[in-house]
Design an enzyme around this catalytic site. Structure first.
Site, PDB file in Angstrom:
ATOM      1  N   SER A   1      33.729  45.067  48.203  1.00  0.00           N
ATOM      2  CA  SER A   1      32.511  44.269  48.753  1.00  0.00           C
ATOM      3  C   SER A   1      33.028  43.637  49.779  1.00  0.00           C
ATOM      4  O   SER A   1      33.007  42.644  50.187  1.00  0.00           O
ATOM      5  CB  SER A   1      31.953  43.615  47.477  1.00  0.00           C
ATOM      6  OG  SER A   1      32.867  42.597  47.066  1.00  0.00           O
TER       7      SER A   1
ATOM      8  N   ASP B   1      41.555  39.258  35.890  1.00  0.00           N
ATOM      9  CA  ASP B   1      42.058  41.482  36.971  1.00  0.00           C
ATOM     10  C   ASP B   1      43.757  41.122  37.082  1.00  0.00           C
ATOM     11  O   ASP B   1      43.859  41.345  38.229  1.00  0.00           O
ATOM     12  CB  ASP B   1      41.371  41.348  38.138  1.00  0.00           C
ATOM     13  CG  ASP B   1      40.776  42.806  38.502  1.00  0.00           C
ATOM     14  OD1 ASP B   1      41.748  42.981  37.995  1.00  0.00           O
ATOM     15  OD2 ASP B   1      40.793  42.997  39.763  1.00  0.00           O
TER      16      ASP B   1
END
Length: 425
Positions: A30, A164
């Site tokens: 994205s 992450d």
């Protein structure tokens, strides 16, 4: 620029200034990241722009109630989410700095939202590639572990989970001489997880793996993911830095699930691992404390920082000083003992070196020790790491007084204290 994202000219206006887009740095599902430099101010440090690019609209039927939002909405959501996290976490030296936000009105698919961030240097992922399966030095592992744990202790105290953490998301800051965390696109406030699929394969904690599997089956997990998932990821990163091996397949194996502790012991006992020495076992125990399958038994970031591993003084290897830029350049193989003993020759050489080094930027200070440690080495302090990097690139391999110059960086903090490492092999 791929697809002329910024229009015909690689320029953009942000925060009242004009920026030149110099090169792409990476892209994800994205967002894309670009290196930028402020126009009209050559001394201004470069930056990084993270652009959340909506894909081109696709013709089709209207969205059904309850269906996933269109990709354009996902890009806007990702921008708002990362912006909020970075604004709340602003100010910590081990977290990437957000300079500001803006809208790029010239994107190919319509206006796109952007973050203007500090530009960082080499990632741990790249350092692992350069380690040639030999593993990183204990100095580098300790430096990285402490910096990332400091960042995690801060963001966990603020109620955030990074979600992450992996080698690509840990980058070196040449100006501040530390590792920093980037990419908060999957981060969430503990107790308010808004995405089911967190973390990256190979660095995913068991409870997140279970949650993902249940979500794929349309089921709800009874176990909530907490800040402990970040400690698991860091444990794997440090194990990879020590071993020099990617461990994705290892941590997904049944043997790991059955007895991960035995595999960690085997890695630390391996003859192929350069660092198998007494201090390494403090690191082994630190890593084990992060890799408990039961998240309740996993060490917190604050507790991990108390490990005896961080009390051991390590010196960097010469490879570390080649890989990690700083504002200080160290030149080897330049001066002979005879040059150091003759004062007139010494002063002439000093002036020649200063003149050569000033071609790449203002020299703040220059030091050539006449005695050990550091005897005959040339230390050049620049105003910023950008000038130091330019000098290192141009001076490496150059012939000076009939000798090939070797140029590495040097820790600014050690240089300022007058501390010259004696053993850099």
């Amino acid at each position: 620029m791929s697809g002329c994202v910024w229009g015909a000219a690689p320029l953009l206006e942000a925060l009242g200034r004009l920026w030149e887009v110099q090169a792409p740095l990476g892209s994800g599902s994205s967002a894309s990241v670009y290196r930028v430099r402020c126009c009209g101010d050559p001394r201004a440090p470069p930056g990084a722009v993270k652009e959340f690019v909506p894909p081109p609209p696709r013709p089709g039927p209207a969205r059904r109630p309850g269906a996933r939002p269109p990709a354009a909405d996902c890009a806007e959501y990702g921008f708002r989410k990362e912006r909020a996290a970075l604004e709340q976490l602003r100010g910590h030296r081990n977290i990437v700095t957000l300079y500001g936000v803006f809208t790029n009105h010239y994107s190919a698919n319509g206006p796109s939202r952007c973050l203007l961030l500090e530009l960082l240097d080499i990632s741990v992922s790249e350092l692992l590639l350069h380690s040639s399966n030999q593993g990183c030095s204990m100095w580098m592992i300790q430096h990285c572990a402490r910096d990332v744990l400091e960042a995690l202790a801060f963001l966990h105290h603020k109620g955030y989970v990074h979600a992450d953490l992996k080698p690509r998301n840990i980058l070196w800051s040449a100006e501040e001489e530390c590792f920093k965390l980037i990419d908060f696109g999957l981060s969430f406030k503990e107790g308010n997880q808004d995405v089911k699929y967190i973390q990256t394969d190979g660095y995913r904690a068991p409870e997140a793996e279970l949650q993902n599997c249940l979500a794929q089956a349309g089921l709800q997990s009874e176990t909530e993911c907490t800040s402990a998932v970040d400690l698991w990821s860091l444990g794997i990163v440090l194990l990879e830095m020590f071993s020099g091996m990617k461990l994705k397949h290892t941590v997904q194996s049944q043997e790991w699930k059955t007895n991960s502790s035995a595999i960690i012991d085997r890695i630390f006992a391996s003859e192929g691992v350069v660092n198998s020495a007494i201090p390494a076992y403090h690191l082994r125990d630190l890593i084990k404390s992060m890799l408990h399958c039961d998240q309740g038994k996993r060490a917190s970031a604050e507790k991990a920082l108390c490990s005896p591993f961080f009390s051991i003084p390590f010196a960097p290897h010469i490879e570390d000083l080649v890989m990690l830029p700083t504002p200080v350049l160290r030149l080897l193989n330049v001066l002979s003992d005879a040059s150091l003993q003759c004062e007139e020759e010494y002063e002439d050489i000093l002036e020649d070196i200063r003149e050569e080094c000033q071609k790449y930027g203002p020299v703040v200070s220059l030091l050539i020790p006449k005695e050990n440690p550091g005897k005959g080495q040339v230390f050049v302090e620049y105003a910023n790491a950008g000038d130091s990097k330019a000098a290192q690139k141009m001076l490496t391999g150059k012939i000076f007084d009939g000798k090939f110059v070797v140029a590495t960086f040097y820790p600014l903090s050690a240089y300022k204290r007058g501390y010259l490492y004696q053993n850099l092999l």
